[in-house]
Write a protein that holds these residues in place. Structure first.
Motif, PDB file in Angstrom:
ATOM      1  N   PHE A  28      29.982  43.111  28.222  1.00 17.81           N
ATOM      2  CA  PHE A  28      30.084  42.633  26.849  1.00 17.81           C
ATOM      3  C   PHE A  28      29.498  41.236  26.684  1.00 17.81           C
ATOM      4  CE2 PHE A  28      34.230  41.458  28.598  1.00 17.81           C
ATOM      5  CZ  PHE A  28      34.367  40.139  28.188  1.00 17.81           C
ATOM      6  N   TYR A  29      29.301  40.527  27.769  1.00 17.11           N
ATOM      7  CA  TYR A  29      28.665  39.211  27.691  1.00 17.11           C
ATOM      8  C   TYR A  29      27.202  39.321  27.264  1.00 17.11           C
ATOM      9  CZ  TYR A  29      32.691  37.149  30.009  1.00 17.11           C
ATOM     10  OH  TYR A  29      33.954  36.729  30.315  1.00 17.11           O
ATOM     11  N   ALA A  30      26.584  40.491  27.412  1.00 14.92           N
ATOM     12  CA  ALA A  30      25.178  40.687  27.040  1.00 14.92           C
ATOM     13  C   ALA A  30      24.956  40.479  25.544  1.00 14.92           C
ATOM     14  CB  ALA A  30      24.723  42.092  27.432  1.00 14.92           C
ATOM     15  N   LEU A  55      37.163  49.754  29.536  1.00 17.59           N
ATOM     16  CA  LEU A  55      35.882  49.933  30.207  1.00 17.59           C
ATOM     17  C   LEU A  55      35.787  49.050  31.439  1.00 17.59           C
ATOM     18  CD1 LEU A  55      33.632  49.893  27.030  1.00 17.59           C
ATOM     19  CD2 LEU A  55      34.383  51.898  28.318  1.00 17.59           C
ATOM     20  N   ASP A  56      34.949  49.460  32.379  1.00 21.73           N
ATOM     21  CA  ASP A  56      34.652  48.645  33.551  1.00 21.73           C
ATOM     22  C   ASP A  56      33.817  47.438  33.113  1.00 21.73           C
ATOM     23  OD1 ASP A  56      35.987  50.389  35.265  1.00 21.73           O
ATOM     24  OD2 ASP A  56      34.157  51.520  35.713  1.00 21.73           O
ATOM     25  N   HIS A  57      33.649  46.495  34.031  1.00 18.91           N
ATOM     26  CA  HIS A  57      32.876  45.298  33.694  1.00 18.91           C
ATOM     27  C   HIS A  57      31.463  45.672  33.243  1.00 18.91           C
ATOM     28  CE1 HIS A  57      31.890  41.061  33.661  1.00 18.91           C
ATOM     29  NE2 HIS A  57      30.760  41.363  34.282  1.00 18.91           N
ATOM     30  N   PHE A  58      30.806  46.556  33.991  1.00 13.67           N
ATOM     31  CA  PHE A  58      29.474  47.038  33.608  1.00 13.67           C
ATOM     32  C   PHE A  58      29.566  48.506  33.213  1.00 13.67           C
ATOM     33  CE2 PHE A  58      28.184  43.339  36.004  1.00 13.67           C
ATOM     34  CZ  PHE A  58      27.130  42.851  35.246  1.00 13.67           C
ATOM     35  N   GLU A  59      28.951  48.834  32.092  1.00 10.34           N
ATOM     36  CA  GLU A  59      28.898  50.211  31.600  1.00 10.34           C
ATOM     37  C   GLU A  59      27.479  50.510  31.141  1.00 10.34           C
ATOM     38  OE1 GLU A  59      31.130  52.556  31.637  1.00 10.34           O
ATOM     39  OE2 GLU A  59      33.018  51.481  31.937  1.00 10.34           O
ATOM     40  N   LYS A  60      27.144  51.767  31.087  1.00  9.25           N
ATOM     41  CA  LYS A  60      25.823  52.184  30.615  1.00  9.25           C
ATOM     42  C   LYS A  60      25.659  51.807  29.139  1.00  9.25           C
ATOM     43  CE  LYS A  60      24.586  54.882  34.235  1.00  9.25           C
ATOM     44  NZ  LYS A  60      24.742  54.008  35.345  1.00  9.25           N
TER      45      LYS A  60
END
Length: 74
Positions: A28-30, A55-60
């Motif tokens: 979400f930082y993106a 959600l995990d830290h990184f998701e598609k």
């Protein structure tokens, strides 16, 4: 979710998918600049990401875009 946040998420997801393909992941930082210039919006995104959807830290990016658009990812 505020429209401005929804629009930003979709914009960033579309850009990342176009650049790196449908397997690209993001956090979400993106959706924010490296400086914390809108803490309320950042907290809204974090709450939506972590508490609402767990959600995990990184998701598609494709998964995130579908969630924002109300499309089931299951």
């Amino acid at each position: 979710m505020q429209k401005v946040l929804k629009d930003k998420i979709i914009e960033v997801c579309d850009k990342k998918i176009a650049q790196k393909g449908e397997q690209v992941g993001l956090s979400f930082y993106a959706f924010f600049a490296n400086k914390n210039d809108n803490p309320e919006l950042l907290m809204e995104a974090a709450t939506w990401w972590i508490k609402t959807h767990k959600l995990d830290h990184f998701e598609k990016a494709v998964k995130i875009k579908n969630l924002v658009n109300g499309i089931s990812t299951k």
